[in-house]
Design a protein around this motif. Sequence first.
Motif, mmCIF file in Angstrom:
data_model
loop_
_atom_site.group_PDB
_atom_site.id
_atom_site.type_symbol
_atom_site.label_atom_id
_atom_site.label_comp_id
_atom_site.label_asym_id
_atom_site.label_seq_id
_atom_site.Cartn_x
_atom_site.Cartn_y
_atom_site.Cartn_z
ATOM 1 N N TYR B 38 0.836 -1.207 0.000
ATOM 2 C CA TYR B 38 0.000 0.000 0.000
ATOM 3 C C TYR B 38 0.867 1.252 0.000
ATOM 4 O O TYR B 38 0.510 2.267 -0.596
ATOM 5 C CB TYR B 38 -0.946 0.012 1.210
ATOM 6 C CG TYR B 38 -2.136 -0.895 1.066
ATOM 7 C CD1 TYR B 38 -2.923 -0.849 -0.082
ATOM 8 C CD2 TYR B 38 -2.477 -1.803 2.062
ATOM 9 C CE1 TYR B 38 -4.009 -1.682 -0.233
ATOM 10 C CE2 TYR B 38 -3.566 -2.648 1.921
ATOM 11 C CZ TYR B 38 -4.330 -2.586 0.775
ATOM 12 O OH TYR B 38 -5.406 -3.408 0.620
ATOM 13 N N TYR B 224 -0.002 -7.373 -4.720
ATOM 14 C CA TYR B 224 -1.268 -7.741 -4.083
ATOM 15 C C TYR B 224 -1.745 -9.101 -4.589
ATOM 16 O O TYR B 224 -2.125 -9.982 -3.805
ATOM 17 C CB TYR B 224 -2.302 -6.663 -4.404
ATOM 18 C CG TYR B 224 -3.568 -6.726 -3.598
ATOM 19 C CD1 TYR B 224 -3.687 -6.022 -2.403
ATOM 20 C CD2 TYR B 224 -4.671 -7.461 -4.035
ATOM 21 C CE1 TYR B 224 -4.859 -6.062 -1.658
ATOM 22 C CE2 TYR B 224 -5.831 -7.516 -3.300
ATOM 23 C CZ TYR B 224 -5.932 -6.808 -2.109
ATOM 24 O OH TYR B 224 -7.088 -6.847 -1.379
ATOM 25 N N LEU B 244 -7.643 4.473 -0.993
ATOM 26 C CA LEU B 244 -6.301 4.966 -1.328
ATOM 27 C C LEU B 244 -6.248 6.483 -1.175
ATOM 28 O O LEU B 244 -5.304 7.025 -0.604
ATOM 29 C CB LEU B 244 -5.931 4.575 -2.760
ATOM 30 C CG LEU B 244 -5.642 3.096 -3.027
ATOM 31 C CD1 LEU B 244 -5.288 2.885 -4.496
ATOM 32 C CD2 LEU B 244 -4.516 2.584 -2.140
ATOM 33 N N ALA B 263 -0.474 4.149 4.696
ATOM 34 C CA ALA B 263 -0.484 2.722 4.350
ATOM 35 C C ALA B 263 -0.926 1.884 5.552
ATOM 36 O O ALA B 263 -1.694 0.930 5.398
ATOM 37 C CB ALA B 263 0.902 2.294 3.882
ATOM 38 N N VAL B 266 -4.676 2.295 5.681
ATOM 39 C CA VAL B 266 -5.393 1.558 4.641
ATOM 40 C C VAL B 266 -5.457 0.068 4.997
ATOM 41 O O VAL B 266 -6.488 -0.583 4.831
ATOM 42 C CB VAL B 266 -4.694 1.750 3.268
ATOM 43 C CG1 VAL B 266 -5.257 0.795 2.233
ATOM 44 C CG2 VAL B 266 -4.858 3.183 2.809
ATOM 45 N N GLU B 267 -4.346 -0.484 5.542
ATOM 46 C CA GLU B 267 -4.334 -1.907 5.844
ATOM 47 C C GLU B 267 -5.168 -2.230 7.081
ATOM 48 O O GLU B 267 -5.911 -3.202 7.109
ATOM 49 C CB GLU B 267 -2.886 -2.391 6.032
ATOM 50 C CG GLU B 267 -2.737 -3.810 6.580
ATOM 51 C CD GLU B 267 -3.314 -4.897 5.685
ATOM 52 O OE1 GLU B 267 -3.573 -4.622 4.501
ATOM 53 O OE2 GLU B 267 -3.519 -6.026 6.176
#
Lengths: 294, 342, 232
Positions: B38, B224, B244, B263, B266-267
């Motif tokens: 990410y 990914y 994103l 990142a 996002v995760e």
Amino acid sequence: MQTFFQTLTTGLSDGSIYGSLALALVLIYKATEVINFAQGEMAMFTTYIAWALMGHGSTFEWWAFFATLGIAFVGGAALQQTVIRPLERASVLTAVMATIALLVILNGLAAWIWSPQLQFFPSPFPTSSWVIGGVHISKQDAGTFGVVMACVLILWLFFRFTKLGLAMRAGALNPGAARLMGVRASWLLALGWGFAAALGAVSGMMVAPTVFLTPNMMQAVLIYAFAAAILGGLESPVGAIAGGLSLGVLLNMLGEYVHPVTTELRLPVALGILLVVLLVKPAGLFGRVVVRRV
Amino acid sequence: MKRLGNPIAFGVLVLAVIAAPFIFSNYRTYQLAFVGLYLVALLGLDILTGFTGQISLGHGAFMGIGAYTTTILVVDHGVRDIWTIPLGGVVAGIIGLAFGIPATRFAGPYLALATFAIPLAFIGILKRYPDFTGGNVGKNLPQLHSQLGWHTNPSIWFYVVCWVVALVMLPLAFVIVRGRFGRAMRSVRDSEIAAAANGVSTAGVKTLAFGISAFFCGVAGSLYAIGITYVNPDTFPIDLSILLLVGIVLGGAGSLYGMLFGALFVEFIRISWGPALLNLFSRVHHIDTHAPGSGLVVYGVVLLLVLYAAPAGAAGLARGLAGRPAFLRRKEDPSLSDPGLV
Amino acid sequence: MPALLELSDVTARYGQVVALHGVSLTVEDGEIVALLGANGAGKTTTLRSVSGTVRRSGDVLLGGKRLARATPEVVARHGVAHVPEGRGIFAELTVWENLRMGGYIVRRPDFATVLGYFPWLQERRNQQAGTLSGGEQQMLALARAFLSRPRLLMLDEPSLGLAPLITREVFRVVTELNQKEGLAVLVVEQNAAVALAAAQRGYVLETGRIAVAGSAAELKSNDAVRTAYLGY
């Protein structure tokens, strides 16, 4: 010839839905230069409210339709005052993100309250058709087109002939000068959001019988509305409606007569049309190139 | 040296990356691998949004293009997966350039609107040509396993691959934004007219930035696919593209190290931070923490609160308000300036 | 009986830049007051600090009522009509729609009286305002401002970009409105000769401060004012 006219009427009916949502976007964009990415989810959410008012039933109730318009109007105005107004001086990125946050919240809230399951939403019109000279015209299509256009006409009359409508137009053109005339600009913006939300509710309730009610039902419609608004030039209410109608007709014609264009390709084709139009006419079909100051 | 970014910060990051697998469980390590990929995607999107000022709501689809490139090459042509990573980036980059040529000729809102259509259009195309893409079912990649003669846990192998790529892409992003082209990008962001007046080809800069960002996202998407070992049209929904962009904003648009926080967000927002916040709320006021959509509501509210409290994101908080880039600063009330001009 | 408009020790700033350093002035009912000065002296800012289009501190009193914290729309509703620099015409609206906007805060706008002063507006009513000439736009802005039945009219550089003959015509109408309707006027002008011919009193601003104040006659005979602003 029969197929042609049937495709045309379906296209106009689809297009009127795209056009009305596009008009809602244009109303907000003209007043505040913010693209409301939550416009589709606002429409979805109010359609769920209509469905709840109808008792989750299988018959359409006009009183619920009008009550929903009222709720959408108040809700839209309230969202502007509470969520958007504190950010009116923020950067474009922040303003766009705020509408995206609204999109996410409304989408989640709808799934939370009503579950993400597909629901049936009744149509106000019978499934039969009129036959005129061998051409079948679906009452659904004609009814949808009629309702949407009536709402657009009412809105146009409001903007054209009432004092408040005039003030909203003036405020969009030159907010500073309008405030010097005593116009309460901030309230008019809330009013604009209210109208946009109500118009979105119309498009949601008209499209729901065909796409079924789900939290994601407006995603594709919103993208067609974006395309319609861009085709129309983003600043032109007439352009938004014209863009919506022509997009609806064009997509249905392509689906009918060009074999490789199946329903899966409707969106890619719409995106392609959009890009080509932007290449040829960067400000849309109805927009004017605006000279910006540094 | 300076052009590659602060060497001390980079050194600290490298040490942390090396230490993490020794500290965390294999499962956590696998999740941290996704943070690395990410990071690559966010670096790319930040080059477009944070440094060039162009908002995109469609970059999840470029991750999808990278992922499908890898999958098709591995499954149908027998290429070894790690060699497809740069190819995934190149294919996404080329498609990004092709899209950017028409789309970036226009200022402001048009690009954001047009990009919003990419994820759904991408899904439509996937479903239309099932012979090539596997259609609704998608395609399965081989099980994740360590390669190149190294025998280790697949999670750790994947973690190493992702972070090696991320630690190459981070200095690359610094080179891009610190160089001549970086100056051109920032001038476009701050004022397109002034940039054009100074001889910068604004459309060219925006198109190239779009291509570069698509390249980064393609690389991330390729990783990914390797990590989750299957792809189908639902793997790259519109929500991913939105997430994103949210990562960029929360990390701090216009800051590359800020993307580390983006990142992580996002995760973890969907799988652990969101549920943890919900649990916290449910102590005060009972709510069903497993209700569908509840996670989205939390994440939307968090985003909104951040927009009010810290519009420059995590990097802005770290830097203090004074260092906020000009394009994020508050404007004077626009309706008060120049009422006479029409 | 308080003055119609009283500014005392008003400071105004744009961001970090201070544009007014403690300006005090008054306008009485029924008089025309001219505000003179060079570029950047703070004339426009003085008007804006009354109408609320700039952040200001100090006291702004309209008929004894405090307006220093009021927003532009509230100031307008208290009876101040501000014709800004550049006139603020809604270019894409018609002439008539512009006039209707002028009467926005009035229950029954008196179009008849206004058309008495500006008869030509009647035949141009459906024309787009942006297509009018500069002088016509200035007249439209005047008519529009008057329709809000203001107690105080503030004009910012009405002569800007107009031919001398047109400028004289604009000031003739302003004087007429002042004499027949008792309208108080605060006018900012670069063209000091024209402004002092119409005004009873005047102030000269220099770098954000009042430098000279007095009756129009006094200002005209003041040597410094004469050489700096009247040019003889």
